[in-house]
Each structure stands twice: as C-alpha cells, then as structure tokens.
Design an enzyme around this catalytic site. Structure first.
Site, PDB file in Angstrom:
ATOM      1  CG  HIS A  84     -15.184  42.741  47.298  1.00  0.00           C
ATOM      2  ND1 HIS A  84     -14.257  42.144  46.511  1.00  0.00           N
ATOM      3  CD2 HIS A  84     -16.358  42.304  46.369  1.00  0.00           C
ATOM      4  CE1 HIS A  84     -14.832  41.892  44.998  1.00  0.00           C
ATOM      5  NE2 HIS A  84     -16.115  42.124  45.239  1.00  0.00           N
ATOM      6  CG  HIS A 144     -20.982  40.311  44.133  1.00  0.00           C
ATOM      7  ND1 HIS A 144     -21.294  41.466  43.524  1.00  0.00           N
ATOM      8  CD2 HIS A 144     -19.620  40.676  44.262  1.00  0.00           C
ATOM      9  CE1 HIS A 144     -20.410  42.222  43.425  1.00  0.00           C
ATOM     10  NE2 HIS A 144     -19.229  41.627  43.849  1.00  0.00           N
ATOM     11  CD  GLU A 196     -16.225  39.657  41.783  1.00  0.00           C
ATOM     12  OE1 GLU A 196     -16.696  40.409  42.847  1.00  0.00           O
ATOM     13  OE2 GLU A 196     -15.524  40.481  40.974  1.00  0.00           O
TER      14      GLU A 196
HETATM   15 CO    CO Z   1     -17.262  42.284  43.399  1.00  0.00          CO
END
Ligand code: CO
Length: 134
Positions: free
Chosen positions: A7, A79, A130
């Site tokens: 994502h 992020h 991440e």
């Molecule tokens: Co995230």
C-alpha cells in the site's frame, strides 16, 4: 527481497472526507474505519486492483503522524509498504547493510494483523518505508 507494493499511505486531516472522496469521486471500494491505538492511528483502506491506499488519521495524544499533519495541514503521502516473505531475515539483512530500523527494531503487528517494521527515511531516498510480512 522486497515483493509487491502492499500500500501507499496518505495522512489526511479529515478521515470521513477523504474516505468519501475516494469512494464517491474516485469510485473506489473503501473499508470501514479501523482504530489502531497501539500505532496511534485510525485507518481506512482503499482497495485497488493492484494495490491499496491507506488513509491515515492521528488517534490519541501521542500519534506518530501528528507532527506530519502539523507540517502538512492538507495531508500528504506518508509511507510506502513493501511485502517481504520473512521480516526477521529482511531486518537482519538491512541492519547488516547499515540501514536503521525505527523504534526498538522488533516487528509490531500492523494494520493487517501481520508483522511490520519501518525503515529510516534518510536511508531510503527520503521515503519512509514499511515492510510487511506477507
Ligand atoms: Co502502512
């Protein structure tokens, strides 16, 4: 080592408005709001055919994204999340290569109930990354 883009996360000043924007203006499928007190955020996931968008809003007094929202009052990209097969192996490889892991370096349970880690943006072209075990 990294696999799919899981994502892209966007910090938003108004979660309901952002959810409505993606659902009604952009015609996307959106999840219900999910509060993650351990991470200091409330999230909504936008489902795309090839990935997801994570809409993030601060939750609680010490949210780690409050500072970002203070600096970027209209929100912004926060992020990128890449999938890895083995998060401990990925962490150890990164640390041995000199990359910094945020926090205490141990994976935490992320928004999908899977272990996640964050990498220092200064080590990755100014981008907060991440990693999520998939
Ligand atoms: Co995230």
């Amino acid at each position: 080592m990294i696999g799919r883009l899981n994502h892209v996360a966007i910090v938003v000043p108004d979660l309901s408005a952002a959810t409505a924007l993606y659902r009604d203006m952009l015609g996307a499928t959106v999840s219900i709001e999910s509060a993650l007190p351990e991470h200091g955020v409330t999230t909504v996931f936008v489902e795309l055919p090839n990935s997801k968008i994570e809409l993030l809003h601060p939750l609680g007094e010490n949210s780690p994204i409050q500072g970002y929202l203070d600096k970027n009052p209209s929100g912004g990209v926060h992020h990128l999340c890449y999938e890895v097969a083995d998060i401990i192996a990925a962490r150890d490889k990164l640390v041995s290569g000199g990359a910094r892991i945020l926090g205490d370096g141990e994976p935490r349970t992320g928004a999908h109930g899977k272990p996640v880690l964050f990498l220092h943006p200064k080590d990755f072209c100014g981008t907060l990354i991440e990693l999520e075990e998939a």
